[in-house]
Design an enzyme around this catalytic site. Structure first.
Site, PDB file in Angstrom:
ATOM      1  N   CYS A   1      -6.966   3.262  -1.268  1.00  0.00           N
ATOM      2  CA  CYS A   1      -6.307   4.457  -0.965  1.00  0.00           C
ATOM      3  C   CYS A   1      -6.150   5.780  -2.524  1.00  0.00           C
ATOM      4  O   CYS A   1      -7.427   5.891  -2.554  1.00  0.00           O
ATOM      5  CB  CYS A   1      -4.883   4.442  -0.586  1.00  0.00           C
ATOM      6  SG  CYS A   1      -4.248   6.291   0.836  1.00  0.00           S
TER       7      CYS A   1
ATOM      8  N   HIS B   1      -4.336   0.842   3.469  1.00  0.00           N
ATOM      9  CA  HIS B   1      -3.368  -0.603   2.634  1.00  0.00           C
ATOM     10  C   HIS B   1      -3.704  -1.962   3.199  1.00  0.00           C
ATOM     11  O   HIS B   1      -2.032  -2.186   3.981  1.00  0.00           O
ATOM     12  CB  HIS B   1      -1.603   0.403   3.157  1.00  0.00           C
ATOM     13  CG  HIS B   1      -2.001   1.804   1.749  1.00  0.00           C
ATOM     14  ND1 HIS B   1      -1.425   1.694   0.562  1.00  0.00           N
ATOM     15  CD2 HIS B   1      -2.096   2.681   2.332  1.00  0.00           C
ATOM     16  CE1 HIS B   1      -1.772   3.177   0.210  1.00  0.00           C
ATOM     17  NE2 HIS B   1      -1.589   3.588   1.602  1.00  0.00           N
TER      18      HIS B   1
ATOM     19  N   GLU C   1      -2.466  -4.122   1.227  1.00  0.00           N
ATOM     20  CA  GLU C   1      -1.391  -5.339   1.428  1.00  0.00           C
ATOM     21  C   GLU C   1      -0.184  -5.105   2.071  1.00  0.00           C
ATOM     22  O   GLU C   1       1.285  -5.480   2.262  1.00  0.00           O
ATOM     23  CB  GLU C   1      -0.942  -4.563  -0.501  1.00  0.00           C
ATOM     24  CG  GLU C   1      -0.190  -3.420  -0.562  1.00  0.00           C
ATOM     25  CD  GLU C   1      -1.041  -1.704  -0.479  1.00  0.00           C
ATOM     26  OE1 GLU C   1      -2.469  -2.321   0.331  1.00  0.00           O
ATOM     27  OE2 GLU C   1      -1.040  -0.840  -0.728  1.00  0.00           O
TER      28      GLU C   1
HETATM   29  N1  GLN Z   1      -2.792  11.362  -0.010  1.00  0.00           N
HETATM   30  C1  GLN Z   1      -2.345  10.078  -2.024  1.00  0.00           C
HETATM   31  C2  GLN Z   1      -3.565  10.397  -2.903  1.00  0.00           C
HETATM   32  O1  GLN Z   1      -3.951  11.823  -2.679  1.00  0.00           O
HETATM   33  C3  GLN Z   1      -3.331   8.767  -1.883  1.00  0.00           C
HETATM   34  C4  GLN Z   1      -1.963   8.463  -0.468  1.00  0.00           C
HETATM   35  C5  GLN Z   1      -2.051   7.020  -1.022  1.00  0.00           C
HETATM   36  O2  GLN Z   1      -1.988   6.320  -1.664  1.00  0.00           O
HETATM   37  N2  GLN Z   1      -1.626   6.112   0.561  1.00  0.00           N
HETATM   38  O3  GLN Z   1      -4.005  10.587  -3.811  1.00  0.00           O
END
Ligand code: GLN
Length: 197
Positions: free
Chosen positions: A79, A170, A172
């Site tokens: 992410c 995610h 995890e």
């Molecule tokens: N929206 C976040 C970003 O732009 C990422 C979201 C996440 O890691 N769950 O950094």
């Protein structure tokens, strides 16, 4: 013993550490450049990429992180971590670590589906992986030597380039450790390759 670090400046650190240990490796919270010397692979967790970038600069970790990746030690961005790895972030002139040849778009799922879970087919990993997306980015495009491992609704959500692995979701936050096991395998293979050299 294989040691996998989790960049512990911000974000989902403890969950990753638990998943690492479930895969039979030792987990280490990485808080400084020195900690990078103690690990065989590194996870860049989810969180907020702009905040994480600021902390990376504050703790003088940008160069050491790039060095870690440039000697082919495996790194896995989830992410926000995926955003840190990307060569280009859509709509921005700045990138962060910027070593993976992908373009990402941040927060690419609209407001109603800010967070959702869906079953994913991931090459070499699983046919039915529970993908948890939280204000997730997606990969808009990849260069030639990036392998696409998973697409969802026509969007690329997981890819690999050599020692770099990245996903928009995610792993995890689920009990399913198959994605982490895939990364742990990359880390073990890189240790073996280094011994042989
Ligand atoms: N929206 C976040 C970003 O732009 C990422 C979201 C996440 O890691 N769950 O950094």
């Amino acid at each position: 013993m294989t040691t996998i670090g989790v960049l512990a400046l911000q974000g989902a650190v403890r969950e990753h550490a638990r998943a690492i240990e479930k895969c039979g490796a030792k987990a280490l919270e990485v808080k400084s450049a020195d900690d990078l010397q103690k690990i065989d692979g590194l996870i860049l967790p989810g969180g907020e990429s702009t905040t994480m970038r600021r902390l990376i600069d504050t703790y003088d970790m940008m160069k050491p992180l790039k060095r870690f990746i440039s000697v082919d030690k495996p790194v896995f961005g989830t992410c926000a971590g995926l955003i840190l790895l990307a060569r280009k972030i859509e709509g921005s002139d700045d990138n962060h670590i910027g070593m993976m040849d992908i373009v990402v778009q941040r927060n690419s799922y609209g407001r109603q589906v800010n967070s959702f879970e869906t079953s994913l087919e991931i090459k070499d990993v699983a046919d039915d992986f529970p993908g948890v997306f939280i204000r997730a980015p997606h990969i808009v495009s990849v260069e030639e030597d990036v392998e696409i491992l998973c697409e969802h609704d026509g969007r690329i959500v997981m890819a690999r380039q050599g020692c770099m692995l990245g996903c928009a979701f995610h792993p995890e936050l689920t009990d399913d450790s198959r994605v982490m096991a895939y990364f742990a395998k990359m880390v073990r293979a890189s240790i073996l390759a280094r011994i042989k050299r």
